[in-house]
Design a protein around this motif. Structure first.
Motif, PDB file in Angstrom:
ATOM      1  N   ASN A  15       0.610  10.386  -2.187  1.00 49.46           N
ATOM      2  CA  ASN A  15       1.672   9.896  -1.467  1.00 49.46           C
ATOM      3  C   ASN A  15       1.950   8.804  -2.856  1.00 49.46           C
ATOM      4  O   ASN A  15       1.455   7.912  -3.013  1.00 49.46           O
ATOM      5  CB  ASN A  15       1.430   9.119  -0.475  1.00 49.46           C
ATOM      6  CG  ASN A  15       2.644   8.424   0.331  1.00 49.46           C
ATOM      7  OD1 ASN A  15       3.466   8.118  -0.465  1.00 49.46           O
ATOM      8  ND2 ASN A  15       2.666   8.554   1.546  1.00 49.46           N
ATOM      9  N   LYS A  16       3.349   8.880  -3.307  1.00 48.36           N
ATOM     10  CA  LYS A  16       3.608   8.023  -4.383  1.00 48.36           C
ATOM     11  C   LYS A  16       3.609   6.581  -3.824  1.00 48.36           C
ATOM     12  O   LYS A  16       3.251   5.572  -4.519  1.00 48.36           O
ATOM     13  CB  LYS A  16       5.072   8.440  -4.927  1.00 48.36           C
ATOM     14  CG  LYS A  16       5.462   7.592  -5.907  1.00 48.36           C
ATOM     15  CD  LYS A  16       6.915   8.112  -6.720  1.00 48.36           C
ATOM     16  CE  LYS A  16       7.273   7.108  -7.710  1.00 48.36           C
ATOM     17  NZ  LYS A  16       8.423   7.709  -8.250  1.00 48.36           N
ATOM     18  N   ALA A  17       4.298   5.945  -2.727  1.00 46.44           N
ATOM     19  CA  ALA A  17       4.263   4.979  -2.097  1.00 46.44           C
ATOM     20  C   ALA A  17       2.771   4.198  -1.757  1.00 46.44           C
ATOM     21  O   ALA A  17       2.472   3.057  -1.869  1.00 46.44           O
ATOM     22  CB  ALA A  17       5.266   4.912  -0.771  1.00 46.44           C
ATOM     23  N   SER A  18       1.967   5.256  -1.213  1.00 48.51           N
ATOM     24  CA  SER A  18       0.815   4.522  -1.079  1.00 48.51           C
ATOM     25  C   SER A  18       0.058   4.257  -2.315  1.00 48.51           C
ATOM     26  O   SER A  18      -0.715   3.331  -2.371  1.00 48.51           O
ATOM     27  CB  SER A  18      -0.185   5.765  -0.477  1.00 48.51           C
ATOM     28  OG  SER A  18       0.278   5.684   1.054  1.00 48.51           O
ATOM     29  N   SER A  19       0.113   5.091  -3.329  1.00 49.03           N
ATOM     30  CA  SER A  19      -0.479   4.957  -4.634  1.00 49.03           C
ATOM     31  C   SER A  19       0.067   3.552  -5.141  1.00 49.03           C
ATOM     32  O   SER A  19      -0.644   2.801  -5.903  1.00 49.03           O
ATOM     33  CB  SER A  19      -0.181   6.169  -5.382  1.00 49.03           C
ATOM     34  OG  SER A  19      -0.770   7.128  -5.162  1.00 49.03           O
ATOM     35  N   GLU A  20       1.374   3.505  -5.199  1.00 50.46           N
ATOM     36  CA  GLU A  20       1.751   2.144  -5.820  1.00 50.46           C
ATOM     37  C   GLU A  20       1.332   0.756  -5.000  1.00 50.46           C
ATOM     38  O   GLU A  20       0.799  -0.260  -5.614  1.00 50.46           O
ATOM     39  CB  GLU A  20       3.312   2.207  -5.656  1.00 50.46           C
ATOM     40  CG  GLU A  20       3.936   3.180  -6.677  1.00 50.46           C
ATOM     41  CD  GLU A  20       5.758   3.309  -6.561  1.00 50.46           C
ATOM     42  OE1 GLU A  20       6.208   2.569  -5.650  1.00 50.46           O
ATOM     43  OE2 GLU A  20       6.287   4.169  -7.190  1.00 50.46           O
ATOM     44  N   VAL A  21       1.171   0.940  -3.805  1.00 56.18           N
ATOM     45  CA  VAL A  21       0.626  -0.052  -2.984  1.00 56.18           C
ATOM     46  C   VAL A  21      -0.793  -0.416  -3.286  1.00 56.18           C
ATOM     47  O   VAL A  21      -1.270  -1.524  -3.686  1.00 56.18           O
ATOM     48  CB  VAL A  21       0.858  -0.164  -1.331  1.00 56.18           C
ATOM     49  CG1 VAL A  21       0.263  -0.672  -0.800  1.00 56.18           C
ATOM     50  CG2 VAL A  21       2.282   0.219  -1.169  1.00 56.18           C
ATOM     51  N   ARG A  22      -1.610   0.655  -3.322  1.00 56.46           N
ATOM     52  CA  ARG A  22      -3.100   0.456  -3.825  1.00 56.46           C
ATOM     53  C   ARG A  22      -3.136  -0.048  -5.280  1.00 56.46           C
ATOM     54  O   ARG A  22      -3.866  -1.023  -5.275  1.00 56.46           O
ATOM     55  CB  ARG A  22      -3.313   1.931  -3.885  1.00 56.46           C
ATOM     56  CG  ARG A  22      -4.677   1.989  -2.807  1.00 56.46           C
ATOM     57  CD  ARG A  22      -5.569   3.473  -2.850  1.00 56.46           C
ATOM     58  NE  ARG A  22      -5.190   4.130  -1.740  1.00 56.46           N
ATOM     59  CZ  ARG A  22      -4.413   5.070  -1.439  1.00 56.46           C
ATOM     60  NH1 ARG A  22      -3.820   5.804  -2.423  1.00 56.46           N
ATOM     61  NH2 ARG A  22      -4.474   5.687  -0.379  1.00 56.46           N
ATOM     62  N   GLU A  23      -2.138   0.472  -6.188  1.00 51.17           N
ATOM     63  CA  GLU A  23      -2.176  -0.318  -7.234  1.00 51.17           C
ATOM     64  C   GLU A  23      -1.863  -1.678  -7.340  1.00 51.17           C
ATOM     65  O   GLU A  23      -2.517  -2.563  -8.110  1.00 51.17           O
ATOM     66  CB  GLU A  23      -1.256   0.445  -8.521  1.00 51.17           C
ATOM     67  CG  GLU A  23      -1.171  -0.062  -9.798  1.00 51.17           C
ATOM     68  CD  GLU A  23      -0.173   0.880 -10.738  1.00 51.17           C
ATOM     69  OE1 GLU A  23       0.270   0.237 -11.588  1.00 51.17           O
ATOM     70  OE2 GLU A  23      -0.217   2.109 -10.318  1.00 51.17           O
ATOM     71  N   LYS A  24      -0.885  -2.530  -6.672  1.00 52.87           N
ATOM     72  CA  LYS A  24      -0.543  -3.572  -6.543  1.00 52.87           C
ATOM     73  C   LYS A  24      -1.381  -4.327  -6.119  1.00 52.87           C
ATOM     74  O   LYS A  24      -1.786  -5.710  -6.327  1.00 52.87           O
ATOM     75  CB  LYS A  24       0.814  -3.728  -5.808  1.00 52.87           C
ATOM     76  CG  LYS A  24       1.890  -3.210  -6.490  1.00 52.87           C
ATOM     77  CD  LYS A  24       2.354  -3.558  -7.767  1.00 52.87           C
ATOM     78  CE  LYS A  24       3.623  -3.384  -8.492  1.00 52.87           C
ATOM     79  NZ  LYS A  24       3.845  -3.494  -9.990  1.00 52.87           N
ATOM     80  N   PHE A  25      -2.116  -3.813  -5.213  1.00 53.44           N
ATOM     81  CA  PHE A  25      -3.084  -4.547  -4.200  1.00 53.44           C
ATOM     82  C   PHE A  25      -4.257  -4.736  -5.164  1.00 53.44           C
ATOM     83  O   PHE A  25      -5.018  -5.788  -5.242  1.00 53.44           O
ATOM     84  CB  PHE A  25      -3.522  -3.842  -2.880  1.00 53.44           C
ATOM     85  CG  PHE A  25      -4.600  -4.572  -2.168  1.00 53.44           C
ATOM     86  CD1 PHE A  25      -4.241  -5.772  -1.321  1.00 53.44           C
ATOM     87  CD2 PHE A  25      -6.066  -4.428  -2.152  1.00 53.44           C
ATOM     88  CE1 PHE A  25      -5.206  -6.484  -0.776  1.00 53.44           C
ATOM     89  CE2 PHE A  25      -6.815  -4.859  -1.259  1.00 53.44           C
ATOM     90  CZ  PHE A  25      -6.265  -5.965  -0.687  1.00 53.44           C
ATOM     91  N   GLN A  26      -4.710  -3.706  -5.909  1.00 57.43           N
ATOM     92  CA  GLN A  26      -5.905  -3.946  -6.973  1.00 57.43           C
ATOM     93  C   GLN A  26      -5.710  -4.897  -7.853  1.00 57.43           C
ATOM     94  O   GLN A  26      -6.377  -5.532  -8.404  1.00 57.43           O
ATOM     95  CB  GLN A  26      -6.169  -2.461  -7.563  1.00 57.43           C
ATOM     96  CG  GLN A  26      -7.340  -2.553  -8.383  1.00 57.43           C
ATOM     97  CD  GLN A  26      -8.530  -2.690  -7.612  1.00 57.43           C
ATOM     98  OE1 GLN A  26      -8.735  -2.034  -6.578  1.00 57.43           O
ATOM     99  NE2 GLN A  26      -9.507  -3.758  -8.395  1.00 57.43           N
TER     100      GLN A  26
END
Length: 104
Positions: A15-26
């Motif tokens: 999921n592109k949105a989940s991947s982006e959120v995970r990256e920002k959180f990291q």
């Protein structure tokens, strides 16, 4: 089309949105220093600090599963339950009549 659901993206794709959120959180976690974390924790009241630290332990120390051991002697079955490394074992003695006794 094989491997695709009729409702959206192909099976197994991320999921592109989940991947982006995970990256920002990291990125946020990477920029948060240990010293700042200590200062922030010390500003909390002791109960809240303990609750947060307890919640974080789940990510560093695996939870232990309960273990049961049993043996039968005559018409009695003895069951020893070990809920975790930090708790005392619970011993259960069952007689042949379906009644049991818990010993701590």
């Amino acid at each position: 089309m094989p491997g695709c659901s009729s409702n959206g993206r192909p099976k197994g794709s991320k999921n592109k949105a989940s991947s982006e959120v995970r990256e920002k959180f990291q990125q946020l976690v990477d920029s948060y220093s240990l010293e700042q974390m200590k200062l922030d924790l010390m500003e909390l009241d002791p109960g809240e600090r303990l609750r947060i630290m307890s919640g974080l332990l789940d990510f560093f120390i695996p939870k232990l599963n309960r273990t049961d051991h049993s043996m039968t002697i005559g018409d009695e079955t003895i069951i020893i339950q070990l809920p975790s490394a930090n708790c005392e074992p619970i011993k259960q003695i069952e007689d042949g009549k379906g009644e049991s006794t818990l010993l701590h």
